[in-house]
Design a protein around this motif. Sequence first.
Motif, short mmCIF file in Angstrom:
data_model
loop_
_atom_site.label_atom_id
_atom_site.label_comp_id
_atom_site.label_asym_id
_atom_site.label_seq_id
_atom_site.Cartn_x
_atom_site.Cartn_y
_atom_site.Cartn_z
N LEU A 1 0.82 -1.20 0.00
CA LEU A 1 0.00 0.00 0.00
C LEU A 1 0.86 1.27 0.00
CD1 LEU A 1 -3.11 0.70 0.32
CD2 LEU A 1 -2.61 1.00 2.76
N PHE A 2 0.36 2.31 -0.64
CA PHE A 2 1.02 3.61 -0.58
C PHE A 2 1.04 4.15 0.84
CE2 PHE A 2 0.40 8.20 -0.15
CZ PHE A 2 1.56 8.67 -0.75
N HIS A 3 2.13 4.80 1.21
CA HIS A 3 2.13 5.70 2.36
C HIS A 3 3.14 6.81 2.09
CE1 HIS A 3 5.88 4.13 4.10
NE2 HIS A 3 5.39 2.90 4.03
N SER A 4 3.07 7.85 2.88
CA SER A 4 3.80 9.09 2.58
C SER A 4 5.29 9.03 2.90
CB SER A 4 3.15 10.26 3.31
OG SER A 4 1.81 10.42 2.92
N CYS A 5 5.75 7.94 3.48
CA CYS A 5 7.19 7.79 3.75
C CYS A 5 7.88 6.95 2.68
CB CYS A 5 7.41 7.19 5.13
SG CYS A 5 6.92 8.28 6.47
N ARG A 6 7.21 6.65 1.60
CA ARG A 6 7.83 5.86 0.53
C ARG A 6 8.67 6.76 -0.37
NH1 ARG A 6 6.41 0.66 0.69
NH2 ARG A 6 4.36 0.03 1.50
N LEU A 7 9.61 7.45 0.22
CA LEU A 7 10.48 8.34 -0.55
C LEU A 7 11.40 7.60 -1.51
CD1 LEU A 7 11.54 11.22 -1.11
CD2 LEU A 7 13.14 10.88 0.79
N PRO A 8 12.00 6.46 -1.12
CA PRO A 8 12.97 5.81 -2.03
C PRO A 8 12.42 5.53 -3.42
CG PRO A 8 13.15 4.85 0.16
CD PRO A 8 11.95 5.76 0.19
N GLU A 9 11.13 5.19 -3.54
CA GLU A 9 10.62 4.90 -4.87
C GLU A 9 10.45 6.16 -5.71
OE1 GLU A 9 5.90 4.14 -4.07
OE2 GLU A 9 7.37 2.81 -3.11
N VAL A 10 10.17 7.30 -5.07
CA VAL A 10 10.09 8.55 -5.83
C VAL A 10 11.49 8.98 -6.27
CG1 VAL A 10 9.31 10.94 -5.79
CG2 VAL A 10 7.97 9.19 -4.64
N VAL A 11 12.48 8.81 -5.39
CA VAL A 11 13.87 9.04 -5.79
C VAL A 11 14.23 8.10 -6.93
CG1 VAL A 11 16.29 8.91 -5.05
CG2 VAL A 11 14.56 9.89 -3.51
N GLY A 12 13.80 6.84 -6.83
CA GLY A 12 14.05 5.89 -7.90
C GLY A 12 13.41 6.30 -9.21
N ALA A 13 12.23 6.90 -9.14
CA ALA A 13 11.57 7.39 -10.35
C ALA A 13 12.40 8.50 -10.99
CB ALA A 13 10.17 7.89 -10.03
N MET A 14 12.99 9.37 -10.16
CA MET A 14 13.83 10.44 -10.71
C MET A 14 15.09 9.87 -11.36
SD MET A 14 11.89 12.88 -10.15
CE MET A 14 10.34 12.65 -9.29
N ARG A 15 15.66 8.82 -10.76
CA ARG A 15 16.82 8.18 -11.38
C ARG A 15 16.43 7.53 -12.72
NH1 ARG A 15 18.18 6.34 -5.98
NH2 ARG A 15 17.31 4.30 -6.51
N ALA A 16 15.25 6.92 -12.76
CA ALA A 16 14.79 6.33 -14.01
C ALA A 16 14.59 7.39 -15.08
CB ALA A 16 13.50 5.55 -13.77
N LEU A 17 14.03 8.53 -14.70
CA LEU A 17 13.84 9.62 -15.66
C LEU A 17 15.18 10.19 -16.12
CD1 LEU A 17 10.79 11.42 -14.02
CD2 LEU A 17 10.80 10.18 -16.20
N ALA A 18 16.13 10.28 -15.20
CA ALA A 18 17.46 10.74 -15.58
C ALA A 18 18.08 9.80 -16.60
CB ALA A 18 18.36 10.85 -14.34
N GLY A 19 17.78 8.50 -16.48
CA GLY A 19 18.27 7.55 -17.47
C GLY A 19 17.58 7.68 -18.81
N LEU A 20 16.29 8.01 -18.80
CA LEU A 20 15.54 8.19 -20.04
C LEU A 20 15.95 9.47 -20.76
CD1 LEU A 20 11.89 7.17 -19.03
CD2 LEU A 20 13.41 5.97 -20.60
#
Length: 362
Positions: free
Chosen positions: A141-160
């Motif tokens: 489930l989502f919760h507001s402390c799931r920061l690592p996956e949002v950081v991971g999304a930024m790394r994925a976008l940096a790769g794209l």
Amino acid sequence: MEPRRGHQQSRRSALAGNALKSAEFQPPRWLRAAHAQSIVGSIPPRSWFTRRRAAPLLARAEPILLDCGEGVRLQALYSPLAQSRRASDGRRVAVLLHGWEGSIESPYVLSAAALLYSRGFPIVRLHLRDHGGTEALNRELFHSCRLPEVVGAMRALAGLFPAAQLYLGGFSLGANFMLRVGADAGAPETIAGVVAISPVLEPEATLSALERGLFVYRHYFVRRWTRSLRAKQRAWPDEHNFDSLLQRRELRYMTSELVQRCTNFPDLAAYLSGYAITGERLTHLRVPARVLLAADDPIIPINDSSRLAVHPQLKIVEAAHGGHCGFIEGLNGPSFADRFMLEQFEEMGAMGAMGAMGAGTR
């Protein structure tokens, strides 16, 4: 923008290092009330006009699924510029993140995206976990402390977009996430800066404000959250059962129960503290960050801004009016917040270009 005088002096003194300023935002009298500012942008006719302004970027939106690490996937839509304007595609991309129980289709996201797109920013609109109908993508489930996956999304976008600078814009809880990304050591180096509109500062204070405030806000969030939790249960029936929880439609109770069931936090207080951005949380900011707050925000108590860390990269702008993620100046056209975001992104780009020139001369 000139500093205000009067009752804000003590808070300004505490935030002198963050160069607290007063925004020159003066909505028409009929839009000056905090609740009007908070609500008008999300309902017709303004929401219709916003979607019409966003039509060019919506027409070019392409779905992308981001690998965020640890098996987590987040959904986004990418709107490249038209072929005739592609020159800037390779050097800058704006990444926008909605608030809690919002989505990439939220009018405040589309309004900002429409203005940025018209000024040459390709746009990525990112969904948080379990938002916008994405409940089936991830088991937990989502919760507001799931920061690592949002950081991971930024790394994925940096790769794209390896040659592009990423300009991060967030609203409410999304703004809170983006500021935490800007202070995270694992975030990609290609982030040019963060603009945060009405960010959640102290989650406990926001929860209390929702409990004390107008019923319409509590009703909105409980209704949207209930719908999301039911969708999560349908997607993962062997993992989640919220039937008993949803019989009691109270934000604090629901949050506390889900913290106990679905997180490793010992209690509600520890969880809420886990995503607060006050205190020392932003002392490790690695990029320029700009925060726009409204003194009349019915959800984010403005006094909590005095508890933000003083940091040379962090600048705060306060408006007397604006409500929560509002800053509306009329029924059509960009909001003050949209123009603020564009202005700050352009300034960050200029700062980055000057820094690159300076590095090249050494």
